[in-house]
Write a protein that holds these residues in place. Structure first.
Motif, PDB file in Angstrom:
ATOM      1  N   ARG A 200       5.046  -8.774   8.812  1.00 52.93           N
ATOM      2  CA  ARG A 200       5.946  -9.169   7.722  1.00 52.93           C
ATOM      3  C   ARG A 200       5.134 -10.023   6.752  1.00 52.93           C
ATOM      4  NH1 ARG A 200      11.335  -8.803   6.884  1.00 52.93           N
ATOM      5  NH2 ARG A 200      12.498 -10.550   6.006  1.00 52.93           N
ATOM      6  N   VAL A 201       5.324  -9.816   5.461  1.00 49.10           N
ATOM      7  CA  VAL A 201       4.467 -10.476   4.488  1.00 49.10           C
ATOM      8  C   VAL A 201       5.249 -10.751   3.209  1.00 49.10           C
ATOM      9  CG1 VAL A 201       3.654  -8.276   3.524  1.00 49.10           C
ATOM     10  CG2 VAL A 201       2.201 -10.298   3.343  1.00 49.10           C
ATOM     11  N   ALA A 202       4.880 -11.830   2.517  1.00 46.00           N
ATOM     12  CA  ALA A 202       5.375 -12.083   1.167  1.00 46.00           C
ATOM     13  C   ALA A 202       4.449 -11.343   0.206  1.00 46.00           C
ATOM     14  CB  ALA A 202       5.375 -13.569   0.859  1.00 46.00           C
ATOM     15  N   LEU A 203       5.025 -10.695  -0.803  1.00 43.64           N
ATOM     16  CA  LEU A 203       4.245  -9.914  -1.765  1.00 43.64           C
ATOM     17  C   LEU A 203       4.224 -10.605  -3.118  1.00 43.64           C
ATOM     18  CD1 LEU A 203       5.119  -6.097  -1.418  1.00 43.64           C
ATOM     19  CD2 LEU A 203       2.921  -7.208  -1.010  1.00 43.64           C
ATOM     20  N   LEU A 204       3.034 -10.678  -3.727  1.00 39.81           N
ATOM     21  CA  LEU A 204       2.866 -11.198  -5.071  1.00 39.81           C
ATOM     22  C   LEU A 204       2.406 -10.055  -5.968  1.00 39.81           C
ATOM     23  CD1 LEU A 204       2.553 -13.378  -7.268  1.00 39.81           C
ATOM     24  CD2 LEU A 204       0.303 -13.922  -6.299  1.00 39.81           C
ATOM     25  N   GLY A 205       3.220  -9.698  -6.959  1.00 40.91           N
ATOM     26  CA  GLY A 205       2.868  -8.633  -7.888  1.00 40.91           C
ATOM     27  C   GLY A 205       2.667  -9.192  -9.277  1.00 40.91           C
ATOM     28  N   ILE A 206       1.449  -9.093  -9.788  1.00 47.26           N
ATOM     29  CA  ILE A 206       1.107  -9.638 -11.103  1.00 47.26           C
ATOM     30  C   ILE A 206       0.904  -8.490 -12.082  1.00 47.26           C
ATOM     31  CG2 ILE A 206      -0.565 -11.006 -12.415  1.00 47.26           C
ATOM     32  CD1 ILE A 206      -1.276 -12.464  -9.824  1.00 47.26           C
ATOM     33  N   SER A 207       1.564  -8.544 -13.229  1.00 48.73           N
ATOM     34  CA  SER A 207       1.399  -7.572 -14.301  1.00 48.73           C
ATOM     35  C   SER A 207       1.619  -6.150 -13.785  1.00 48.73           C
ATOM     36  CB  SER A 207       0.012  -7.742 -14.929  1.00 48.73           C
ATOM     37  OG  SER A 207      -0.107  -7.004 -16.125  1.00 48.73           O
ATOM     38  N   GLY A 208       0.613  -5.271 -13.893  1.00 50.92           N
ATOM     39  CA  GLY A 208       0.743  -3.903 -13.421  1.00 50.92           C
ATOM     40  C   GLY A 208       0.865  -3.787 -11.923  1.00 50.92           C
TER      41      GLY A 208
ATOM     42  N   VAL B 206       8.738  -6.891   4.216  1.00 45.53           N
ATOM     43  CA  VAL B 206       8.554  -7.836   3.106  1.00 45.53           C
ATOM     44  C   VAL B 206       9.557  -8.978   3.211  1.00 45.53           C
ATOM     45  CG1 VAL B 206       8.463  -8.108   0.602  1.00 45.53           C
ATOM     46  CG2 VAL B 206       7.728  -5.952   1.648  1.00 45.53           C
ATOM     47  N   SER B 207       9.059 -10.200   3.340  1.00 42.40           N
ATOM     48  CA  SER B 207       9.932 -11.374   3.474  1.00 42.40           C
ATOM     49  C   SER B 207      10.385 -11.903   2.127  1.00 42.40           C
ATOM     50  CB  SER B 207       9.204 -12.480   4.242  1.00 42.40           C
ATOM     51  OG  SER B 207       8.081 -12.956   3.503  1.00 42.40           O
ATOM     52  N   HIS B 208       9.481 -11.908   1.148  1.00 41.25           N
ATOM     53  CA  HIS B 208       9.765 -12.415  -0.197  1.00 41.25           C
ATOM     54  C   HIS B 208       8.976 -11.585  -1.202  1.00 41.25           C
ATOM     55  CE1 HIS B 208      10.552 -15.880   2.420  1.00 41.25           C
ATOM     56  NE2 HIS B 208      11.345 -16.352   1.467  1.00 41.25           N
ATOM     57  N   LEU B 209       9.494 -11.533  -2.416  1.00 45.85           N
ATOM     58  CA  LEU B 209       8.817 -10.834  -3.507  1.00 45.85           C
ATOM     59  C   LEU B 209       8.709 -11.786  -4.687  1.00 45.85           C
ATOM     60  CD1 LEU B 209       7.685  -8.095  -4.534  1.00 45.85           C
ATOM     61  CD2 LEU B 209      10.025  -7.527  -5.254  1.00 45.85           C
ATOM     62  N   VAL B 210       7.477 -12.000  -5.153  1.00 41.97           N
ATOM     63  CA  VAL B 210       7.234 -12.855  -6.314  1.00 41.97           C
ATOM     64  C   VAL B 210       6.528 -12.006  -7.367  1.00 41.97           C
ATOM     65  CG1 VAL B 210       6.110 -14.927  -7.204  1.00 41.97           C
ATOM     66  CG2 VAL B 210       7.054 -14.917  -4.882  1.00 41.97           C
ATOM     67  N   LEU B 211       7.067 -11.987  -8.575  1.00 47.70           N
ATOM     68  CA  LEU B 211       6.530 -11.157  -9.647  1.00 47.70           C
ATOM     69  C   LEU B 211       6.164 -12.032 -10.843  1.00 47.70           C
ATOM     70  CD1 LEU B 211       9.267  -8.378  -9.421  1.00 47.70           C
ATOM     71  CD2 LEU B 211       7.029  -8.393  -8.288  1.00 47.70           C
ATOM     72  N   LEU B 212       5.041 -11.719 -11.467  1.00 46.61           N
ATOM     73  CA  LEU B 212       4.565 -12.505 -12.612  1.00 46.61           C
ATOM     74  C   LEU B 212       4.095 -11.556 -13.707  1.00 46.61           C
ATOM     75  CD1 LEU B 212       3.510 -15.078 -14.078  1.00 46.61           C
ATOM     76  CD2 LEU B 212       1.408 -14.846 -12.738  1.00 46.61           C
TER      77      LEU B 212
ATOM     78  N   VAL C 113      11.140 -13.982 -10.166  1.00 45.18           N
ATOM     79  CA  VAL C 113      10.430 -13.362 -11.285  1.00 45.18           C
ATOM     80  C   VAL C 113       9.996 -14.442 -12.271  1.00 45.18           C
ATOM     81  CG1 VAL C 113      10.579 -11.709 -13.187  1.00 45.18           C
ATOM     82  CG2 VAL C 113      11.772 -11.241 -11.027  1.00 45.18           C
ATOM     83  N   PHE C 114       8.693 -14.499 -12.528  1.00 43.34           N
ATOM     84  CA  PHE C 114       8.134 -15.420 -13.520  1.00 43.34           C
ATOM     85  C   PHE C 114       7.661 -14.619 -14.726  1.00 43.34           C
ATOM     86  CE2 PHE C 114       7.206 -17.704  -9.528  1.00 43.34           C
ATOM     87  CZ  PHE C 114       7.624 -18.991  -9.829  1.00 43.34           C
ATOM     88  N   HIS C 115       7.727 -15.254 -15.905  1.00 39.27           N
ATOM     89  CA  HIS C 115       7.158 -14.616 -17.093  1.00 39.27           C
ATOM     90  C   HIS C 115       6.794 -15.689 -18.102  1.00 39.27           C
ATOM     91  CE1 HIS C 115       6.753 -10.383 -18.510  1.00 39.27           C
ATOM     92  NE2 HIS C 115       6.392 -11.022 -19.616  1.00 39.27           N
ATOM     93  N   ALA C 116       5.615 -15.545 -18.698  1.00 34.90           N
ATOM     94  CA  ALA C 116       5.188 -16.490 -19.735  1.00 34.90           C
ATOM     95  C   ALA C 116       6.040 -16.302 -20.987  1.00 34.90           C
ATOM     96  CB  ALA C 116       3.716 -16.271 -20.057  1.00 34.90           C
TER      97      ALA C 116
END
Length: 355
Positions: free
Chosen positions: A103-111, A127-133, A229-232
Motif C-alpha cells: 500500500r502506498v501514497a501516490l504523488l502525481g506532479i504535472s503530467g 493506494v492509501s492517499h493521492l496527492v496531485l500538484l 489537489v495543489f495548484h500554483a
C-alpha cells in the motif's frame, strides 16, 4: 563552486513485460510515498539538483520516497511501446511490485497526475492517499482549441525535434522559463540540465505529445482514496482552472492553491514549505502511528529499515549507530508494538505503512 555531495539513495532496476529496464530509487525514512514519473527525470541527477534535491531531502524527513525514470529517460531503457497513459500506469505498477509495496501514497506532479489517478482508480486497495500538484484530467489536445493554439503546440514539438539535448541550448530554457519563471539562477540551470540529460529529442517530443493527449475523465470518478489537489495560483504551464476542474471531478477531493508563479514550488519560497507541511499532515494522518501516538524520527528510521528486512548490523551501519544501541531501540519498539520478534515486527511495520 564545489559540487554538493549526492543525496544518499538506493538505486535499483526492474523490467517491464516488453523487457525494457526501469530504474527506481528509494530515499528517506517513514511511510511509503511514490512519485509518479513526470516531465524529464534523471534519478542520479535528482540527487544533486538544486531544484529536486531539496524536495527529496524535505520529504525524506517524513517519508520513504520512491521514484523512477520513465522508459527512455534517465537510467531507464527504452522499447517500442508508445508513450501514453497505459504505458505510464504500467510503469507505476512495475515499481510498486518491485519495491514490494502492499500500500502506498501516490504523488502525481504535472503530467504524472493523470497516470497516478488512473492507477489509484484501477487499484484502490494499493493506494492509501493521492496527492496531485499542477495536474489536469485531460490534456490540451482533448480540449476545444483554436487553429492558432494547435499551431503553437505543433511549433513547440518542432522546436524540441530540432534542438533538444544540446548543452546551453535555448530549447530547454524555453520550457524552463514557463515552468519556473521565478527560479533562482542555480534552479533554472538545474532544470535545463535535467531536461538535457533525461532523454534525446525523439523521446522528448514523444513525451511532449503524449502529455497533450492524456485523458482520465472516464476513470477519475472511481478514485476512492483521500485526495489532496495543489495548484500554483500563477501557474503559466498549467492554468489553475485545470487544477480546480481536476479536484471537482474526484469524489471528496480537497483543493488548495499555492501562492507562486512556479509550476513546481521551489525551495526557498513559502509555497514550497506550505506544500511539504500540508502534504505531510494529509498523508501522515493515521500513517506511521500506533494507538494514536506518532513515532519519533529515530523510531521511524528503525521501523523503515526493519520493514525492509535489515538485520541489526545492517541497521547500525545505515544509521551510524552501535549495534547495542540498535538492539535496545528495537527492544523498546517491539514492546510498544506488542510483537515478540523480528518477523512479527516486519509485518507490523509494513502494516503501519513503513517500507
Amino acid at each position: 563552486m564545489s559540487t554538493p555531495a549526492a543525496l544518499r539513495q538506493e538505486l535499483r532496476f526492474t523490467h517491464l513485460p516488453s523487457g525494457a529496464r526501469i530504474a527506481w530509487a528509494r530515499s528517506g525514512h517513514g511511510p511509503a510515498l511514490l512519485r509518479a514519473g513526470h516531465w524529464m527525470t534523471h534519478l542520479e541527477y535528482d540527487a544533486v539538483s538544486a531544484m529536486f534535491r531539496p524536495w527529496l531531502e524535505r520529504l525524506g524527513q517524513n517519508f520513504t520516497v520512491y521514484r523512477y525514470d520513465e522508459r527512455g529517460c534517465g537510467l531507464s531503457g527504452s522499447d517500442d511501446v508508445a508513450a501514453g497513459l497505459e504505458s505510464s500506469v504500467e510503469e507505476i505498477a512495475a515499481v510498486v511490485a518491485a519495491a514490494g509495496l502492499p500500500r502506498v501514497a501516490l504523488l502525481g506532479i504535472s503530467g504524472g497526475a493523470a497516470p497516478a489517478i488512473a492507477y489509484a482508480a484501477r487499484h484502490p486497495e494499493r493506494v492509501s492517499h493521492l496527492v496531485l500538484l499542477g495536474g489536469y484530467s485531460h490534456g490540451l489536445l482533448c480540449r476545444q482549441l483554436s487553429a492558432e493554439q494547435r499551431a503553437y503546440l505543433q511549433a513547440q514539438a518542432q522546436l524540441i525535434e530540432l534542438g533538444w539535448g544540446v548543452r546551453d541550448a535555448p530549447v530547454q530554457q524555453f520550457f524552463t522559463s514557463t515552468m519556473i519563471p521565478d527560479g533562482a539562477p542555480e534552479q533554472v540551470a538545474a532544470l535545463n540540465e535535467q531536461q538535457r540529460r533525461s532523454c534525446d529529442a525523439a523521446r522528448a517530443v514523444s513525451l511532449f505529445r503524449s502529455r497533450l493527449t492524456l485523458d482520465v475523465r472516464a476513470e477519475i470518478g472511481r478514485v476512492q482514496c483521500p485526495t489532496l489537489v495543489f495548484h500554483a495560483d500563477g501557474d503559466a504551464a498549467v492554468g489553475i482552472e485545470q487544477g480546480r476542474e481536476l479536484a471537482a471531478a474526484i469524489p471528496g477531493a480537497r483543493f488548495e492553491s499555492l501562492r507562486t508563479r512556479n509550476h513546481v514550488p521551489l525551495a526557498g519560497e513559502p509555497a514550497f514549505e506550505r506544500f511539504c507541511e500540508a502534504m505531510t499532515e494529509f498523508v501522515g494522518a493515521g500513517a506511521g502511528t500506533f494507538n494514536g501516538t506518532a513515532f519519533t524520527p529515530r523510531e521511524r528510521e528503525l521501523l523503515a529499515l526493519v520493514a525492509r528486512g535489515c538485520d541489526n548490523l545492517q541497521i547500525a551501519a545505515q544509521l551510524g549507530l552501535a549495534e547495542k544501541t540498535v538492539r535496545n531501540g528495537l527492544s523498546s519498539l517491539y514492546t510498544r508494538l506488542g510483537v515478540e520478534g523480528r518477523s512479527h515486527a516486519v509485518v507490523r511495520a509494513r502494516e503501519l505503512g513503513f517500507s
